[in-house]
Each structure stands twice: as structure tokens, then as C-alpha cells.
Design a protein around this motif. Structure first.
Motif, short mmCIF file in Angstrom:
data_model
loop_
_atom_site.label_atom_id
_atom_site.label_comp_id
_atom_site.label_asym_id
_atom_site.label_seq_id
_atom_site.Cartn_x
_atom_site.Cartn_y
_atom_site.Cartn_z
N ASP A 1 -1.92 -9.66 2.79
CA ASP A 1 -2.93 -9.24 1.83
C ASP A 1 -3.14 -10.37 0.83
O ASP A 1 -2.18 -10.98 0.37
CB ASP A 1 -2.48 -8.00 1.05
CG ASP A 1 -2.54 -6.74 1.87
OD1 ASP A 1 -3.23 -6.74 2.91
OD2 ASP A 1 -1.91 -5.75 1.47
N PRO B 1 -9.12 -9.24 -10.99
CA PRO B 1 -10.27 -8.34 -11.13
C PRO B 1 -11.41 -8.90 -11.97
O PRO B 1 -12.56 -8.51 -11.78
CB PRO B 1 -9.68 -7.09 -11.79
CG PRO B 1 -8.34 -7.48 -12.30
CD PRO B 1 -7.89 -8.69 -11.56
N ASN C 1 -17.70 -8.71 -6.00
CA ASN C 1 -16.85 -8.23 -4.91
C ASN C 1 -16.22 -9.44 -4.22
O ASN C 1 -16.67 -9.86 -3.15
CB ASN C 1 -17.68 -7.40 -3.93
CG ASN C 1 -16.84 -6.65 -2.94
OD1 ASN C 1 -15.68 -6.97 -2.74
ND2 ASN C 1 -17.43 -5.66 -2.32
N ARG D 1 -15.03 -9.18 -0.35
CA ARG D 1 -16.10 -9.22 0.66
C ARG D 1 -16.64 -10.63 0.84
O ARG D 1 -16.86 -11.09 1.95
CB ARG D 1 -17.23 -8.26 0.27
CG ARG D 1 -18.26 -8.05 1.35
CD ARG D 1 -19.22 -6.94 0.92
NE ARG D 1 -20.60 -7.26 1.07
CZ ARG D 1 -21.31 -8.20 0.42
NH1 ARG D 1 -20.75 -8.95 -0.46
NH2 ARG D 1 -22.58 -8.39 0.64
N GLU E 1 -10.56 -8.42 6.66
CA GLU E 1 -11.14 -7.12 6.32
C GLU E 1 -10.93 -6.86 4.83
O GLU E 1 -9.80 -6.83 4.35
CB GLU E 1 -10.44 -6.03 7.13
CG GLU E 1 -10.92 -4.65 6.84
CD GLU E 1 -10.15 -3.60 7.63
OE1 GLU E 1 -10.32 -2.42 7.31
OE2 GLU E 1 -9.40 -3.95 8.55
N PRO E 2 -12.02 -6.69 4.09
CA PRO E 2 -11.85 -6.33 2.68
C PRO E 2 -11.42 -4.86 2.57
O PRO E 2 -12.11 -3.98 3.08
CB PRO E 2 -13.24 -6.56 2.08
CG PRO E 2 -14.18 -6.59 3.22
CD PRO E 2 -13.40 -6.94 4.45
N LEU E 3 -10.28 -4.63 1.94
CA LEU E 3 -9.78 -3.26 1.78
C LEU E 3 -10.36 -2.58 0.56
O LEU E 3 -10.54 -1.36 0.55
CB LEU E 3 -8.25 -3.27 1.72
CG LEU E 3 -7.58 -3.85 2.97
CD1 LEU E 3 -6.08 -3.91 2.77
CD2 LEU E 3 -7.93 -3.04 4.20
N ASN E 4 -10.63 -3.35 -0.49
CA ASN E 4 -11.37 -2.88 -1.66
C ASN E 4 -11.98 -4.11 -2.32
O ASN E 4 -12.00 -5.18 -1.71
CB ASN E 4 -10.50 -2.04 -2.61
CG ASN E 4 -9.31 -2.78 -3.15
OD1 ASN E 4 -9.35 -3.99 -3.32
ND2 ASN E 4 -8.25 -2.07 -3.42
N ASP E 5 -12.44 -4.00 -3.54
CA ASP E 5 -13.14 -5.13 -4.18
C ASP E 5 -12.24 -6.33 -4.41
O ASP E 5 -12.72 -7.46 -4.42
CB ASP E 5 -13.72 -4.69 -5.53
CG ASP E 5 -14.91 -3.76 -5.34
OD1 ASP E 5 -15.39 -3.62 -4.21
OD2 ASP E 5 -15.34 -3.17 -6.35
N THR E 6 -10.95 -6.12 -4.62
CA THR E 6 -10.06 -7.22 -4.97
C THR E 6 -8.91 -7.41 -3.98
O THR E 6 -7.98 -8.16 -4.25
CB THR E 6 -9.46 -7.01 -6.37
OG1 THR E 6 -8.73 -5.78 -6.38
CG2 THR E 6 -10.54 -7.01 -7.43
N ARG E 7 -8.97 -6.78 -2.84
CA ARG E 7 -7.87 -6.88 -1.85
C ARG E 7 -8.45 -7.20 -0.48
O ARG E 7 -9.32 -6.49 0.02
CB ARG E 7 -7.09 -5.58 -1.80
CG ARG E 7 -5.88 -5.63 -0.94
CD ARG E 7 -5.08 -4.36 -1.08
NE ARG E 7 -4.00 -4.34 -0.14
CZ ARG E 7 -3.37 -3.25 0.25
NH1 ARG E 7 -3.73 -2.09 -0.26
NH2 ARG E 7 -2.40 -3.31 1.11
#
Length: 129
Positions: free
Chosen positions: A6, A11, A17, A20, A36-42
Motif C-alpha cells: 500500500d 491528505p 484524488n 487515482r 488499484e486506488p482503494l480510496n483517495d489517499t491509499r
């Protein structure tokens, strides 16, 4: 030898984003098999350790302008990953001279990108002299 890690971004960034955007940049990078973006910051990254390391990926992202999360626990994990990956590469017999520079990581992506005049001035001002 396939690794999956990861990458966490800070943030507060100019990019809304970053995960992404980083995924789009790393999609065609040599040695990166899956992003693969898991959320905006991961961002989840799967890569071949014989061709690229986490340190090279994160260095390239920082050079492009992304800000990684630098919380103490994350920095400790990152240092541990860097050390173990370099040790594994040495045990596999991967020579240090084959390590890619950050420019080589994104050169394929840069060549595939459409280029054009990015100068906002009108053409008669660009060709003035």
C-alpha cells in the motif's frame, strides 16, 4: 518475486484524488503488474521485485509531485520494506546497476501521452521573434 504494498498519500495535496492520479501514472510502468486506488489517499500496488522496488516507485511519485504520508509508523514500515526488498534483491542476484532511474519508470507513459502546444499565449505572440 511478486510484492504487494500500500502506498499512502498525505491528505493535504494539490491533487484532489492522488491515489487515482498515481494509478494512472503507474499503470504502464515497467515492473508494475497491478495498481488499484482503494480510496483517495491509499493505493494498492503489485510489482515484480526483480524489476522494480517500492523505493523506486515512491521516489518516482515524489519526483512527479505527489506527497507521501510521513506519519511515524508509516515511515518505519517504509524503511523496513526498503531494507528487506534490497536484501531480497541481493539474495536473488539482481545487480544494483540495473536499478532504474525515476525518469526511466515514466518514459513509456510520457511517450504514449498526446503532446501539443501548452503555451497559453496566442500563436502570433509565440512566434514574435
Amino acid at each position: 518475486m511478486i510484492k504487494q504494498r500500500d502506498i499512502l498519500f498525505h491528505p493535504l495535496q494539490p491533487e484532489p484524488n492522488p491515489a487515482r492520479s498515481a494509478a494512472l501514472l503507474l499503470h504502464n510502468a515497467d515492473g508494475v503488474e497491478h495498481v488499484e486506488p482503494l480510496n483517495d489517499t491509499r493505493l494498492l500496488v503489485r510489482y515484480d521485485l526483480r524489476r522494480i522496488t517500492l523505493a523506486e516507485i515512491e521516489e518516482a511519485l515524489c519526483e512527479v509531485g505527489f506527497h507521501l504520508d510521513n506519519a511515524l509508523l508509516i515511515k518505519l514500515k517504509r524503511s523496513l520494506y526498503y531494507y528487506t526488498e534490497e536484501t531480497e534483491r541481493a539474495n536473488l542476484g539482481c545487480p544494483a546497476c540495473q536499478i532504474k532511474t525515476t525518469r526511466e519508470i515514466f518514459i513509456k507513459h510520457y511517450r504514449a501521452r498526446e503532446h501539443g502546444c501548452r503555451d497559453p499565449r496566442p500563436s502570433h505572440w509565440r512566434n514574435y521573434l
